[in-house]
Design a protein around this motif. Sequence first.
Motif, PDB file in Angstrom:
ATOM      1  N   HIS A 157      13.584  -1.617  -8.094  1.00  0.00           N
ATOM      2  CA  HIS A 157      12.720  -1.047  -6.959  1.00  0.00           C
ATOM      3  C   HIS A 157      12.243  -2.383  -6.318  1.00  0.00           C
ATOM      4  CE1 HIS A 157      12.047   2.306  -9.426  1.00  0.00           C
ATOM      5  NE2 HIS A 157      11.689   1.552 -10.269  1.00  0.00           N
ATOM      6  N   ILE A 158      11.930  -2.360  -4.906  1.00  0.00           N
ATOM      7  CA  ILE A 158      11.281  -3.241  -4.274  1.00  0.00           C
ATOM      8  C   ILE A 158      10.145  -3.844  -5.152  1.00  0.00           C
ATOM      9  CG2 ILE A 158       9.692  -3.668  -2.314  1.00  0.00           C
ATOM     10  CD1 ILE A 158      11.667  -2.174  -0.720  1.00  0.00           C
ATOM     11  N   GLY A 159       9.895  -5.241  -4.797  1.00  0.00           N
ATOM     12  CA  GLY A 159       8.906  -5.923  -5.734  1.00  0.00           C
ATOM     13  C   GLY A 159       8.255  -7.093  -4.668  1.00  0.00           C
ATOM     14  N   TYR A 160       7.406  -7.860  -5.390  1.00  0.00           N
ATOM     15  CA  TYR A 160       6.883  -8.748  -4.892  1.00  0.00           C
ATOM     16  C   TYR A 160       7.680  -9.925  -3.989  1.00  0.00           C
ATOM     17  CZ  TYR A 160       3.402 -13.220  -4.792  1.00  0.00           C
ATOM     18  OH  TYR A 160       2.870 -14.079  -4.440  1.00  0.00           O
ATOM     19  N   ASP A 216       9.252   3.381   2.125  1.00  0.00           N
ATOM     20  CA  ASP A 216       8.194   2.535   2.173  1.00  0.00           C
ATOM     21  C   ASP A 216       8.060   1.464   3.083  1.00  0.00           C
ATOM     22  OD1 ASP A 216       7.929   3.038  -0.967  1.00  0.00           O
ATOM     23  OD2 ASP A 216       6.912   4.007   0.268  1.00  0.00           O
ATOM     24  N   VAL A 217       9.384   1.008   3.704  1.00  0.00           N
ATOM     25  CA  VAL A 217       9.369  -0.069   4.627  1.00  0.00           C
ATOM     26  C   VAL A 217       9.806   0.574   6.130  1.00  0.00           C
ATOM     27  CG1 VAL A 217      10.667  -2.199   5.150  1.00  0.00           C
ATOM     28  CG2 VAL A 217      10.147  -1.562   2.872  1.00  0.00           C
ATOM     29  N   LYS A 218      10.696   1.362   5.985  1.00  0.00           N
ATOM     30  CA  LYS A 218      11.334   1.745   7.548  1.00  0.00           C
ATOM     31  C   LYS A 218      10.355   1.977   8.578  1.00  0.00           C
ATOM     32  CE  LYS A 218      15.528   4.241   8.870  1.00  0.00           C
ATOM     33  NZ  LYS A 218      16.691   5.245   8.549  1.00  0.00           N
ATOM     34  N   PRO A 219       9.263   2.743   8.498  1.00  0.00           N
ATOM     35  CA  PRO A 219       8.452   3.165   9.255  1.00  0.00           C
ATOM     36  C   PRO A 219       7.581   1.842   9.964  1.00  0.00           C
ATOM     37  CG  PRO A 219       7.636   4.138   7.314  1.00  0.00           C
ATOM     38  CD  PRO A 219       8.774   3.476   6.769  1.00  0.00           C
ATOM     39  N   LEU A 220       7.582   0.823   9.146  1.00  0.00           N
ATOM     40  CA  LEU A 220       6.631  -0.217   9.520  1.00  0.00           C
ATOM     41  C   LEU A 220       7.602  -1.365  10.253  1.00  0.00           C
ATOM     42  CD1 LEU A 220       4.896  -0.637   6.025  1.00  0.00           C
ATOM     43  CD2 LEU A 220       3.956   0.296   7.964  1.00  0.00           C
ATOM     44  N   MET A 221       8.928  -1.374   9.986  1.00  0.00           N
ATOM     45  CA  MET A 221       9.624  -2.483  10.587  1.00  0.00           C
ATOM     46  C   MET A 221       9.538  -2.157  12.035  1.00  0.00           C
ATOM     47  SD  MET A 221      11.303  -5.156   9.397  1.00  0.00           S
ATOM     48  CE  MET A 221      11.719  -4.856   7.652  1.00  0.00           C
ATOM     49  N   PRO A 222       9.166  -3.118  12.759  1.00  0.00           N
ATOM     50  CA  PRO A 222       9.072  -3.250  14.091  1.00  0.00           C
ATOM     51  C   PRO A 222      10.346  -3.099  14.883  1.00  0.00           C
ATOM     52  CG  PRO A 222       8.410  -5.585  13.671  1.00  0.00           C
ATOM     53  CD  PRO A 222       8.851  -4.881  12.244  1.00  0.00           C
ATOM     54  N   ALA A 246      -4.884  -3.629  -8.792  1.00  0.00           N
ATOM     55  CA  ALA A 246      -6.148  -2.684  -8.494  1.00  0.00           C
ATOM     56  C   ALA A 246      -5.753  -1.109  -8.817  1.00  0.00           C
ATOM     57  CB  ALA A 246      -6.736  -2.785  -7.120  1.00  0.00           C
ATOM     58  N   TRP A 247      -4.250  -0.937  -8.453  1.00  0.00           N
ATOM     59  CA  TRP A 247      -3.847   0.356  -8.388  1.00  0.00           C
ATOM     60  C   TRP A 247      -2.669   0.298  -9.553  1.00  0.00           C
ATOM     61  CZ3 TRP A 247      -5.554  -1.245  -3.421  1.00  0.00           C
ATOM     62  CH2 TRP A 247      -6.722  -0.541  -2.933  1.00  0.00           C
ATOM     63  N   SER A 248      -2.671  -0.292 -10.708  1.00  0.00           N
ATOM     64  CA  SER A 248      -1.658  -0.700 -11.484  1.00  0.00           C
ATOM     65  C   SER A 248      -0.996   0.604 -12.048  1.00  0.00           C
ATOM     66  CB  SER A 248      -2.229  -1.374 -12.770  1.00  0.00           C
ATOM     67  OG  SER A 248      -3.421  -0.976 -13.245  1.00  0.00           O
ATOM     68  N   LEU A 265       0.869  -1.318   0.011  1.00  0.00           N
ATOM     69  CA  LEU A 265      -0.148   0.077   0.224  1.00  0.00           C
ATOM     70  C   LEU A 265       0.938   1.309   0.065  1.00  0.00           C
ATOM     71  CD1 LEU A 265      -2.885  -1.414   2.325  1.00  0.00           C
ATOM     72  CD2 LEU A 265      -3.181  -0.549   0.247  1.00  0.00           C
ATOM     73  N   ASN A 266       2.126   1.196   0.722  1.00  0.00           N
ATOM     74  CA  ASN A 266       2.966   2.532   0.732  1.00  0.00           C
ATOM     75  C   ASN A 266       3.474   2.565  -0.483  1.00  0.00           C
ATOM     76  OD1 ASN A 266       2.457   2.678   3.396  1.00  0.00           O
ATOM     77  ND2 ASN A 266       4.572   2.338   4.257  1.00  0.00           N
ATOM     78  N   LEU A 267       3.864   1.477  -1.189  1.00  0.00           N
ATOM     79  CA  LEU A 267       4.638   1.510  -2.601  1.00  0.00           C
ATOM     80  C   LEU A 267       3.570   2.228  -3.486  1.00  0.00           C
ATOM     81  CD1 LEU A 267       6.242  -2.057  -2.906  1.00  0.00           C
ATOM     82  CD2 LEU A 267       7.261   0.391  -2.888  1.00  0.00           C
ATOM     83  N   LYS A 268       2.356   1.985  -3.248  1.00  0.00           N
ATOM     84  CA  LYS A 268       1.341   2.617  -4.277  1.00  0.00           C
ATOM     85  C   LYS A 268       0.655   3.941  -3.683  1.00  0.00           C
ATOM     86  CE  LYS A 268       1.127  -0.796  -7.319  1.00  0.00           C
ATOM     87  NZ  LYS A 268       1.414  -0.716  -8.831  1.00  0.00           N
ATOM     88  N   SER A 269       1.287   4.389  -2.455  1.00  0.00           N
ATOM     89  CA  SER A 269       0.837   5.555  -2.030  1.00  0.00           C
ATOM     90  C   SER A 269      -0.516   5.618  -1.631  1.00  0.00           C
ATOM     91  CB  SER A 269       1.363   6.832  -2.920  1.00  0.00           C
ATOM     92  OG  SER A 269       2.424   6.872  -3.057  1.00  0.00           O
ATOM     93  N   ILE A 270      -1.088   4.441  -1.291  1.00  0.00           N
ATOM     94  CA  ILE A 270      -2.603   4.252  -0.794  1.00  0.00           C
ATOM     95  C   ILE A 270      -2.802   4.695   0.453  1.00  0.00           C
ATOM     96  CG2 ILE A 270      -4.616   2.731  -0.829  1.00  0.00           C
ATOM     97  CD1 ILE A 270      -3.602   3.594  -3.953  1.00  0.00           C
ATOM     98  N   SER A 271      -3.473   5.719   0.918  1.00  0.00           N
ATOM     99  CA  SER A 271      -3.966   5.813   2.509  1.00  0.00           C
ATOM    100  C   SER A 271      -5.074   4.699   2.828  1.00  0.00           C
ATOM    101  CB  SER A 271      -4.288   7.304   2.832  1.00  0.00           C
ATOM    102  OG  SER A 271      -5.108   7.612   1.508  1.00  0.00           O
ATOM    103  N   TYR A 272      -5.030   4.185   3.920  1.00  0.00           N
ATOM    104  CA  TYR A 272      -5.622   3.131   4.307  1.00  0.00           C
ATOM    105  C   TYR A 272      -5.943   3.295   6.107  1.00  0.00           C
ATOM    106  CZ  TYR A 272      -1.400   1.186   5.951  1.00  0.00           C
ATOM    107  OH  TYR A 272      -0.098   0.776   6.443  1.00  0.00           O
ATOM    108  N   GLU A 273      -7.214   2.927   6.576  1.00  0.00           N
ATOM    109  CA  GLU A 273      -7.460   2.847   7.693  1.00  0.00           C
ATOM    110  C   GLU A 273      -6.816   1.397   8.467  1.00  0.00           C
ATOM    111  OE1 GLU A 273     -11.548   2.995   8.708  1.00  0.00           O
ATOM    112  OE2 GLU A 273     -11.416   2.675  10.842  1.00  0.00           O
TER     113      GLU A 273
END
Lengths: 227, 219
Positions: free
Chosen positions: A156-159, A203-209, A78-80, A24-32
């Motif tokens: 870039h980072i991928g699957y 896109d990863v750094k803020p998520l890594m615990p 979905a966000w190609s 979601l970060n890679l695609k810059s999608i905001s989410y709840e």
Amino acid sequence: MVTGDVKLIGSWASVFVMRARIALNLKSISYEFLQETYGTKSELLLKSNPVHKKMPVLIHADKPVCESNIIVQYIDEAWSSYGPSILPSQPYDNAIARFWAAYVDDKWFIALRSILTARGEEEKKAAIAEVEERTDHLEKAFMECSNGKPFFNGDHIGYLDIALGSFLGWWKVVELDANHILLDETKTPSLFQWAERFCNDPDVKPLMPETTKLAEFARKLFPKPQA
Amino acid sequence: MADEVILLDYWPSMFGMRTRVALEEKNIKFDYREQDLFNKSPILLEMNPVHKKIPVLIHNGKPVCESLIQVEYIDETWPGGNPFLPSDPYQRAQAKFWGDFIDKKVYGPTRLIWGAKGEEQEAGTKEFIEMLKMLESELGDKTYFGGETFGYVDIAMIGFYCWFDVLEKCGNFSIEAECPKLIAWAKRCMKRESVAKSLPDSNKITKFVPELKKKIGIE
């Protein structure tokens, strides 16, 4: 293109949830982000994933998508037109990425987890040996897929980066638990360097615990048997 | 340039059947090479060094492993005819979910039904029926899992049909009694040439299972 509202059911500690969040970060999608409470399963989770009752679940315009790798593929499709492609475009490269992502889940992760659940030194040693052997396979996979570029997916980072990289927090925790290096700079140099690049990606750094927090959580999840 | 397509396979494998069906659906000519899994060939070990398993699809010398990955690869590489996966991202995700479900939840119990005894076998049978019912609920009243056209989930599941007979005998139950819609779906699929060509006769599988048990050392 209708974006619709996006929700993600998950937990800060889950590798599989992190995959969806990175995508979601890679695609810059905001989410709840709907954080599940440890030890319970919310009604929404049970309703959205009645088959497996597990997280992550992506809910896009009220429609649930389950299974982390499937969610990542869905986000890519979905966000190609947003951000970089997550899956390779060529069918063969796509097949190879999916093969190794399946290997990470079915073989590598199982071995990693068995270090945490090992009873006694013998079992632990055997589990460590298995992880080392399988990590070696992943080093070769990196050479095969990256073609000299910084990530499995190329520039870039991928699957496949997401599939394996999401484990890096837990990888460190298991190393500490086993008191044994599991991502060795000399044995698997390409993976070692890739890991640093991956963790530093914005896109990863803020998520890594954080390791201490995760280690504490691991002790809850995998309690040591009483001596 | 003509494509060279080789399939390393083992005739009773419901996973190999997926790839056979997919290739037949696309009218791809391929060289089917039967493998001896008790004496693995150099080509199998070379083309699938990680898992050493069938099926292996070799396209112009390059191997693709894992049956559902092969099905998707075939769909993308030869896009003519009916696509196996829909174009809508959500429908695609649903199809992949059920393919993954079949791999994770349906296959395991079958091994217990024909390979185990007593409580273990009973547990396998119970689990298998439960999983089939989930699939049947997903199928509903549709012609195929994806709707009107034969596709990914149908391909993922149909190979299990030729095993139903031996599973019923071993587990002492009737799949038709438990999941009539699923049986009706399977019979519809069997009318397709790609499926009829790719699945062995049920009674061949039924005769084969006791031999297999001997070979792998189960009584």
